[in-house]
Design an enzyme around this catalytic site. Structure first.
Site, PDB file in Angstrom:
ATOM      1  N   ARG A 190       4.992   1.776  -4.171  1.00 52.75           N
ATOM      2  CA  ARG A 190       4.293   0.784  -5.070  1.00 52.75           C
ATOM      3  C   ARG A 190       2.655   0.604  -4.577  1.00 52.75           C
ATOM      4  NH1 ARG A 190       7.209  -4.908  -5.376  1.00 52.75           N
ATOM      5  NH2 ARG A 190       5.733  -5.193  -7.155  1.00 52.75           N
ATOM      6  N   CYS A 258       1.744  -8.944  -1.051  1.00 50.67           N
ATOM      7  CA  CYS A 258       2.782  -8.279  -1.230  1.00 50.67           C
ATOM      8  C   CYS A 258       2.935  -8.270  -2.755  1.00 50.67           C
ATOM      9  CB  CYS A 258       4.081  -8.870  -0.809  1.00 50.67           C
ATOM     10  SG  CYS A 258       4.295 -10.428  -1.218  1.00 50.67           S
TER      11      CYS A 258
END
Length: 302
Positions: A190, A258
């Site tokens: 990611r 995050c």
């Protein structure tokens, strides 16, 4: 500098917790046994409460991360914005948290979701809160029993006082990526922008360093020892600030984000174990990627 006291403020192992619960009052009889909070949650998983009902630590109260540890999502604020003080106080009262409570939070994923409760309780002024190292699986491996069904506590009386841990907004996160260390706690793919399962754009905050928080855990789901954590974060550019988590600072030197501010709290906890104070970018990638004015970087760190 010894970090054992710092780690002991963040984590508790199953042997200590079991003894504390058995004694009923722990080291200070005036304080009472620790209050247990079950924070079972994972992205895309909706049966946390059902799993709790099927078996949880004795006396544990279930915490709903989506509704009690976050405000309503929005593109402007992200998928898990911080709850308001009034909302969090109402939740803490339901859990039975009092001004004198010692709280232990746990989950079944190595603390990745329970750390959100740890962070919020600390942020709102609860001093004595720890994460069960290894979580539910460590408890079961130790041969300790579970109970079933819902636990309802007498209402608590906690008066929350926000601001005890450091928080970043998007501008501050961007500045820290240039002038300090901004850690990206998501999975490496990611960060690199190879995949993005939930947010509108793939990639990372320019200047951020990939630091998947799952790599702060051993194979058994417990946090790595202090020496290994210190070596890992040193390799990522984090220097030991020599201050205890929560101490006032002129400006944070380390920040963490995050996807939506949940697992980043786990990395803040890992850093706290070695005495490093880190700020949380609460909006995280879900906020950043929704702002078309924000640039996005892809690929590995240069």
């Amino acid at each position: 500098m010894s970090t054992a006291p710092a780690r002991a403020k963040v984590l508790v192992d199953v042997q200590e917790l079991a003894a504390d619960l058995q004694l009923g009052a722990g080291p200070d009889p005036a304080v009472g046994a620790p209050l247990l909070l079950d924070v079972r949650w994972a992205l895309g998983v909706t049966d946390g409460h059902q799993r709790y009902l099927a078996g949880h630590l004795p006396g544990a109260v279930y915490v709903d991360l989506e509704t009690e540890l976050a405000a309503e999502p929005s593109p402007e604020a992200g998928r898990h914005p911080l709850p308001s003080a009034s909302s969090f106080q109402a939740s803490a009262h339901r859990w039975g948290v009092r001004a004198s409570s010692r709280v232990v939070v746990y989950d079944a994923v190595g603390g990745l979701s329970a750390a959100r409760a740890w962070w919020l309780l600390r942020y709102f002024g609860v001093e004595h809160v720890r994460i069960l190292d290894g979580g539910l699986h460590a408890w079961e491996r130790a041969g300790l029993g579970l109970e079933v069904g819902e636990v309802v506590r007498a209402p608590g009386d906690l008066v929350v006082r926000p601001g005890h841990l450091q928080v970043l907004d998007a501008d501050e996160a961007s500045d820290l990526a240039e002038d300090g260390v901004l850690l990206d706690a998501r999975a490496p793919e990611r960060y690199r922008g190879e995949t993005e399962p939930v947010d509108p754009r793939a990639g990372h905050v320019p200047g951020a360093v990939s630091a998947p928080t799952a790599q702060n855990l051993a194979p058994d789901g417990a946090f790595l020892d202090d020496a290994t954590l210190r070596e890992r974060f040193a390799d990522l550019g984090v220097e030991d600030a020599g201050s205890e988590p929560g101490e006032d600072a002129v400006a944070p030197q380390v920040g963490v984000y995050c996807g939506s501010g949940v697992t980043a709290a786990h990395e803040v906890a890992a850093l706290a174990c070695i005495g490093v104070t880190a700020a949380l970018y609460a909006g995280s990638w879900s906020q950043w990627s929704n702002d078309s004015a924000r640039s996005v970087a892809t690929g590995p760190r240069p």
